[in-house]
Design a protein around this motif. Sequence first.
Motif, PDB file in Angstrom:
ATOM      1  N   THR A 184     -93.748  22.646  17.017  1.00  7.31           N
ATOM      2  CA  THR A 184     -94.693  22.642  18.352  1.00  7.31           C
ATOM      3  C   THR A 184     -93.656  21.664  19.234  1.00  7.31           C
ATOM      4  O   THR A 184     -94.435  21.521  20.664  1.00  7.31           O
ATOM      5  N   GLY A 185     -92.297  21.127  18.843  1.00  8.37           N
ATOM      6  CA  GLY A 185     -91.133  21.382  20.175  1.00  8.37           C
ATOM      7  C   GLY A 185     -91.390  19.988  20.469  1.00  8.37           C
ATOM      8  O   GLY A 185     -90.729  19.126  21.271  1.00  8.37           O
ATOM      9  N   ALA A 186     -92.322  19.269  19.575  1.00  6.01           N
ATOM     10  CA  ALA A 186     -92.758  17.443  19.764  1.00  6.01           C
ATOM     11  C   ALA A 186     -91.345  16.701  19.572  1.00  6.01           C
ATOM     12  O   ALA A 186     -90.798  15.772  20.613  1.00  6.01           O
ATOM     13  N   ARG A 187     -90.492  16.815  18.546  1.00  6.86           N
ATOM     14  CA  ARG A 187     -88.789  17.198  18.293  1.00  6.86           C
ATOM     15  C   ARG A 187     -88.191  17.522  17.850  1.00  6.86           C
ATOM     16  O   ARG A 187     -88.210  18.455  17.724  1.00  6.86           O
ATOM     17  N   CYS A 188     -86.942  16.850  18.376  1.00  4.64           N
ATOM     18  CA  CYS A 188     -85.406  18.035  18.931  1.00  4.64           C
ATOM     19  C   CYS A 188     -84.053  17.581  17.771  1.00  4.64           C
ATOM     20  O   CYS A 188     -84.311  16.090  18.674  1.00  4.64           O
ATOM     21  N   GLU A 189     -83.191  17.922  17.455  1.00  9.45           N
ATOM     22  CA  GLU A 189     -82.314  16.837  16.579  1.00  9.45           C
ATOM     23  C   GLU A 189     -81.206  17.760  17.105  1.00  9.45           C
ATOM     24  O   GLU A 189     -81.026  18.886  17.136  1.00  9.45           O
ATOM     25  N   TYR A 190     -80.258  17.645  17.765  1.00  8.52           N
ATOM     26  CA  TYR A 190     -78.789  18.090  18.088  1.00  8.52           C
ATOM     27  C   TYR A 190     -77.778  17.855  17.245  1.00  8.52           C
ATOM     28  O   TYR A 190     -77.123  17.042  16.912  1.00  8.52           O
ATOM     29  N   ALA A 191     -77.535  18.178  16.482  1.00 11.38           N
ATOM     30  CA  ALA A 191     -76.757  18.193  14.989  1.00 11.38           C
ATOM     31  C   ALA A 191     -75.344  19.111  14.483  1.00 11.38           C
ATOM     32  O   ALA A 191     -75.764  20.262  14.618  1.00 11.38           O
ATOM     33  N   PRO A 192     -73.841  18.710  14.481  1.00  6.28           N
ATOM     34  CA  PRO A 192     -73.558  19.632  14.023  1.00  6.28           C
ATOM     35  C   PRO A 192     -73.180  20.264  12.998  1.00  6.28           C
ATOM     36  O   PRO A 192     -73.886  19.008  12.515  1.00  6.28           O
ATOM     37  N   VAL A 193     -72.857  20.878  12.960  1.00  4.04           N
ATOM     38  CA  VAL A 193     -72.819  22.070  11.518  1.00  4.04           C
ATOM     39  C   VAL A 193     -71.468  21.343  10.315  1.00  4.04           C
ATOM     40  O   VAL A 193     -70.285  21.921  10.466  1.00  4.04           O
ATOM     41  N   TRP A 194     -71.389  20.990   9.476  1.00  4.25           N
ATOM     42  CA  TRP A 194     -70.723  20.158   8.380  1.00  4.25           C
ATOM     43  C   TRP A 194     -71.132  20.337   7.417  1.00  4.25           C
ATOM     44  O   TRP A 194     -69.842  20.212   6.332  1.00  4.25           O
ATOM     45  N   ASP A 195     -71.657  21.470   6.933  1.00  2.00           N
ATOM     46  CA  ASP A 195     -71.582  21.958   5.483  1.00  2.00           C
ATOM     47  C   ASP A 195     -71.482  23.020   5.564  1.00  2.00           C
ATOM     48  O   ASP A 195     -72.981  23.899   6.502  1.00  2.00           O
ATOM     49  N   VAL A 196     -71.898  23.874   3.935  1.00  2.00           N
ATOM     50  CA  VAL A 196     -72.488  25.367   4.036  1.00  2.00           C
ATOM     51  C   VAL A 196     -73.232  25.571   2.698  1.00  2.00           C
ATOM     52  O   VAL A 196     -73.549  24.661   2.050  1.00  2.00           O
ATOM     53  N   GLY A 197     -74.266  25.594   2.748  1.00  2.00           N
ATOM     54  CA  GLY A 197     -75.644  25.861   2.336  1.00  2.00           C
ATOM     55  C   GLY A 197     -77.038  26.322   3.454  1.00  2.00           C
ATOM     56  O   GLY A 197     -76.663  26.465   4.217  1.00  2.00           O
ATOM     57  N   PRO A 198     -78.489  26.663   2.691  1.00  2.00           N
ATOM     58  CA  PRO A 198     -78.348  26.426   1.378  1.00  2.00           C
ATOM     59  C   PRO A 198     -78.688  28.185   0.537  1.00  2.00           C
ATOM     60  O   PRO A 198     -78.256  28.978   1.701  1.00  2.00           O
ATOM     61  N   TRP A 199     -78.059  27.699  -0.383  1.00  2.00           N
ATOM     62  CA  TRP A 199     -78.376  29.447  -1.718  1.00  2.00           C
ATOM     63  C   TRP A 199     -76.656  29.934  -0.655  1.00  2.00           C
ATOM     64  O   TRP A 199     -76.095  29.935  -2.014  1.00  2.00           O
ATOM     65  N   ASN A 200     -76.830  30.584  -0.175  1.00  3.29           N
ATOM     66  CA  ASN A 200     -75.784  31.508   0.103  1.00  3.29           C
ATOM     67  C   ASN A 200     -74.279  30.816   1.280  1.00  3.29           C
ATOM     68  O   ASN A 200     -74.256  29.682   1.449  1.00  3.29           O
TER      69      ASN A 200
END
Length: 422
Positions: free
Chosen positions: A249-265
Amino acid sequence: MTRPHCRIRSATLTTALALVLTAAAVPTIGGSPTAPSATGASLTLTAAAPSGEQWSADLSTVNRDDVNVRRTPAGLRLREARAAGRTPRSPHSAVAEGMLLTAPRTLTRPATRVRAEISADVPAGATVEAQVRGWRVSGWTEWRAATAGAVFDRPVSQVQTRVVLTARAGGATATVRAVQLTADATAAVSAATPGRTYRVYATRIGLVGELTANGRTIQPRDHFAALPSRRGLSPLNTGDYTVRVCTTTGARCEYAPVWDVGPWNTRDDYWNPPAVRENWKNLPQGRPEAQAAYQSGYNGGRDQFGRTVLNPAGIDLADGTFIDGLRLTTNAWVDVAYLWTGGGPRGVVGDGPLNIRSGPSTSYAVRGLAARFANVPIQCWVTGQSVAGPYRTTTRWNRLATGQYVSHAYISAVYGGAVPVC
């Protein structure tokens, strides 16, 4: 690390990124809130002192291009303050909407910024918004909110304006007396861009106390994301690779650093074109392998390790990002921008999670969070409320590429070019 699936069962879950003029939070030119009366508010909203080419939007002509608006002696109003043609489950079912579209204006000289000043009476529950789009050789730009200044990445030769009104079903409607437009050129025309954006399925990481792929011990209500490829993995305590994750809906957003690998692959950089993508080159760009395996039996319905894929996840979110940033209660589809694939100035969030707001003041609504170390795309900056933060006391507010704002008091560094004034 790689996890076979997350701990929440699946469920399904635009954006009001533009500044909206409301009676609940009415800014003055200086950015301080002005409380409306019980019956409404009479106000003028503008982004900055006028300069450049100026004109007034024609609010007197209502024709077939316009929707549910009428001209009265007092000004432009909704024709009917009731919702129509919506299902009971629709979030718009309780909102009446109307729109006036003006004729395009040919500018005397090309411009890269358009600002709108609105004079209106806005009762509680009603909103007024001025939006503009610009014509360039390749066609029209997208519509952009103009109350705080719409900035175009290339000069435009024509500008078209539309005025959007909403009201609670059966409630009082706003009365718009005038909309004054100003077009000029900014110091730079290369605006920050968020980069490639795809809708993928998000799951919650959990796993508090375990280590991420970059060596972080996961904390309760932590703020970061995981992608199924190390190509987008940030070193510990950096946001070199940051994603912007928004609800659909675009009502909420977060800017987050990528610190992990996943899911699955671990080798599925699905946001890259096939020529660059490490594995699964015959899948469409933006389609995670896990999604293709789950939805259509791709690769026999298995991931790169031969495990049966139990959900279509293309991103994992730490608990703080999932619960506090997006306010999700179950796994959901989200819109993800892979910010390192974009361009323009970036600001480093030095202390967080930091509130991102719909305007340049703490009186504006919180639209999400920017995690500590996240690198956020800054389009331009405006003068707003003074904020004392860990790096400075300042009235500067940075407008992000989404049209939302963060106080510069919490930005530790800016790189990628000079940030223009909005």
